[in-house]
Design a protein around this motif. Sequence first.
Motif, PDB file in Angstrom:
ATOM      1  N   THR A  96      -0.970  13.168  -0.965  1.00  0.00           N
ATOM      2  CA  THR A  96      -0.725  11.640  -1.611  1.00  0.00           C
ATOM      3  C   THR A  96      -1.802  11.243  -1.946  1.00  0.00           C
TER       4      THR A  96
ATOM      5  N   ILE B 221      -3.856   9.475  -0.205  1.00  0.00           N
ATOM      6  CA  ILE B 221      -3.735   7.961   1.012  1.00  0.00           C
ATOM      7  C   ILE B 221      -4.660   8.587   2.082  1.00  0.00           C
TER       8      ILE B 221
ATOM      9  N   THR C  64       4.142   6.191   4.097  1.00  0.00           N
ATOM     10  CA  THR C  64       3.891   5.058   2.983  1.00  0.00           C
ATOM     11  C   THR C  64       3.987   3.824   3.720  1.00  0.00           C
TER      12      THR C  64
ATOM     13  N   ASN D 256       5.364   0.243   2.557  1.00  0.00           N
ATOM     14  CA  ASN D 256       6.286  -0.157   1.392  1.00  0.00           C
ATOM     15  C   ASN D 256       6.502  -1.678   1.239  1.00  0.00           C
ATOM     16  N   LYS D 257       5.524  -2.338   2.002  1.00  0.00           N
ATOM     17  CA  LYS D 257       5.609  -3.834   1.823  1.00  0.00           C
ATOM     18  C   LYS D 257       5.495  -4.508   0.578  1.00  0.00           C
ATOM     19  N   THR D 258       6.603  -5.160   0.191  1.00  0.00           N
ATOM     20  CA  THR D 258       6.624  -5.951  -1.119  1.00  0.00           C
ATOM     21  C   THR D 258       7.541  -7.033  -1.053  1.00  0.00           C
ATOM     22  N   HIS D 259       7.565  -7.830  -1.990  1.00  0.00           N
ATOM     23  CA  HIS D 259       8.693  -8.869  -2.255  1.00  0.00           C
ATOM     24  C   HIS D 259       8.726  -9.273  -3.678  1.00  0.00           C
TER      25      HIS D 259
ATOM     26  N   GLU E  22       9.109  -5.565  -7.455  1.00  0.00           N
ATOM     27  CA  GLU E  22       8.284  -5.775  -8.327  1.00  0.00           C
ATOM     28  C   GLU E  22       8.794  -5.762  -9.805  1.00  0.00           C
TER      29      GLU E  22
ATOM     30  N   ASP F 181       7.482   7.681  -2.976  1.00  0.00           N
ATOM     31  CA  ASP F 181       8.516   7.638  -1.936  1.00  0.00           C
ATOM     32  C   ASP F 181       9.936   7.769  -2.437  1.00  0.00           C
TER      33      ASP F 181
ATOM     34  N   MET G 126       7.037   9.868  -8.919  1.00  0.00           N
ATOM     35  CA  MET G 126       5.450  10.153  -9.260  1.00  0.00           C
ATOM     36  C   MET G 126       4.388   9.790  -8.408  1.00  0.00           C
TER      37      MET G 126
ATOM     38  N   LEU H 114       0.681   9.133  -7.861  1.00  0.00           N
ATOM     39  CA  LEU H 114      -0.476   8.840  -8.641  1.00  0.00           C
ATOM     40  C   LEU H 114      -1.881   9.525  -8.349  1.00  0.00           C
TER      41      LEU H 114
ATOM     42  N   TYR I  31      -4.750   1.897  -0.252  1.00  0.00           N
ATOM     43  CA  TYR I  31      -4.679   3.109   0.460  1.00  0.00           C
ATOM     44  C   TYR I  31      -5.509   4.078  -0.013  1.00  0.00           C
TER      45      TYR I  31
HETATM   46  C1  LIG Z   1       2.472  -1.991  -0.441  1.00  0.00           C
HETATM   47  S1  LIG Z   1       3.486  -1.040  -1.453  1.00  0.00           S
HETATM   48  C2  LIG Z   1       3.240  -2.147  -2.822  1.00  0.00           C
HETATM   49  C3  LIG Z   1       4.397  -2.428  -3.645  1.00  0.00           C
HETATM   50  C4  LIG Z   1       4.333  -3.399  -4.914  1.00  0.00           C
HETATM   51  N1  LIG Z   1       3.339  -2.755  -5.922  1.00  0.00           N
HETATM   52  C5  LIG Z   1       3.867  -4.784  -4.504  1.00  0.00           C
HETATM   53  O1  LIG Z   1       2.567  -5.006  -4.840  1.00  0.00           O
HETATM   54  O2  LIG Z   1       4.443  -5.492  -3.763  1.00  0.00           O
HETATM   55  C6  LIG Z   1       2.767   0.576  -1.788  1.00  0.00           C
HETATM   56  C7  LIG Z   1       3.294   1.520  -2.664  1.00  0.00           C
HETATM   57  O3  LIG Z   1       2.692   2.504  -3.043  1.00  0.00           O
HETATM   58  C8  LIG Z   1       3.469   3.686  -3.014  1.00  0.00           C
HETATM   59  N2  LIG Z   1       2.338   4.753  -2.897  1.00  0.00           N
HETATM   60  C9  LIG Z   1       1.532   5.192  -1.905  1.00  0.00           C
HETATM   61  N3  LIG Z   1       0.746   6.443  -2.371  1.00  0.00           N
HETATM   62  C10 LIG Z   1       1.448   6.463  -3.505  1.00  0.00           C
HETATM   63  C11 LIG Z   1       1.153   7.771  -4.390  1.00  0.00           C
HETATM   64  N4  LIG Z   1       0.127   8.748  -4.176  1.00  0.00           N
HETATM   65  N5  LIG Z   1       1.717   7.685  -5.674  1.00  0.00           N
HETATM   66  C12 LIG Z   1       2.559   6.720  -5.803  1.00  0.00           C
HETATM   67  N6  LIG Z   1       2.973   5.673  -5.086  1.00  0.00           N
HETATM   68  C13 LIG Z   1       2.288   5.747  -3.843  1.00  0.00           C
HETATM   69  C14 LIG Z   1       3.970   3.430  -1.416  1.00  0.00           C
HETATM   70  O4  LIG Z   1       5.242   4.519  -1.272  1.00  0.00           O
HETATM   71  C15 LIG Z   1       4.493   2.054  -1.641  1.00  0.00           C
HETATM   72  O5  LIG Z   1       5.814   2.074  -2.008  1.00  0.00           O
END
Ligand SMILES: C[S@@+](CC[C@H](N)C(=O)[O-])C[C@H]1O[C@@H](n2cnc3c(N)ncnc32)[C@H](O)[C@@H]1O
Length: 278
Positions: A20, A22, A70, A72-75, A111, A140, A201, A203, A226
């Motif tokens: 990933t 990360i 991962t 996944n915190k968001t709102h 989002e 995820d 996908m 990143l 991350y």
């Molecule tokens: C903390 S959440 C942020 C969600 C949203 N963008 C926000 O600001 O509220 C981070 C997200 O990044 C995704 N993520 C982490 N590594 C990733 C990667 N290599 N490619 C795509 N998504 C990734 C995670 O699965 C997770 O859902």
Amino acid sequence: MEENTLHLHEKVKKILYSLTGITLSENKDIMIANRLHKLKRDTKFNGDLDALLQDISKGEFTSEFINSFTTNKTHFFREDFHFLDLKNRVLPTFKSKEIKMYCSASSTGEEPYSMAMTVFEAQEENSCKINASIIATDIDTNVLQYAANGVYRFSKSSKEFPEWIKPQKYFKRRVNKTLASEEILIKIKPELQKLVSFQVMNLNDPEYPFKSEQFDVVFCRNVLIYFSSEDQNAILKKLFKHLKMGGTLYLGHSENPHDLINYVERVGQNIFIKTKEI
Ligand SMILES: C[S@@+](CC[C@H](N)C(=O)[O-])C[C@H]1O[C@@H](n2cnc3c(N)ncnc32)[C@H](O)[C@@H]1O
């Protein structure tokens, strides 16, 4: 920490990075231990953790592993000033036009759906039609499934929605009654859901499956944190290729544009307009 635990955690970090990008920081041992045990339960794996990690490095349980590690915190309307900027500055210039937007780490969908609600608000305020589409991706697969379903828990005390959004316009209310409790669920209305398409996908992939300059708007928020600084820079450069000249890039509150700084104009708090090609 015991030698063996140390070895296991180093292995987790290595596999996670290779799959990933990360980078887990030093103080994540409790988190790693908890998530590893949950992964073992979820996969119903019979052997020990070392054997589980061996299988993962050979390509078994890859999605389960990624989904476990991962965050996944968001709102809805997180950092709501970005959505205000989208509504007031960007969207009015797309009256009766097409706008293509990209949400690059969409997690459970709050989002991209906030972006879609913002489009509806802009249409109403400007009495116009905006032909918007939003591609939302995440690595995820669990959160993507949740997002596509579009059903969320609603808490009356939550301040997720800014005062310029009336959630009842965009959600259908459902009450989920059990013997022990009653919770309010809200389901995204189909007209909003139609605007967003979710795809898996990574990143960290060397290239992204989009055309150059495909998007007018790119959201990349609270995901770069991350990655190592070097990898953040590489991701931003890849994303930048797919942003149109004059298009807007939104970054999370503690993220920065790295090498893009000479190719953008800052127009607000972590809001950047593309001014030059790299
Ligand atoms: C903390 S959440 C942020 C969600 C949203 N963008 C926000 O600001 O509220 C981070 C997200 O990044 C995704 N993520 C982490 N590594 C990733 C990667 N290599 N490619 C795509 N998504 C990734 C995670 O699965 C997770 O859902």
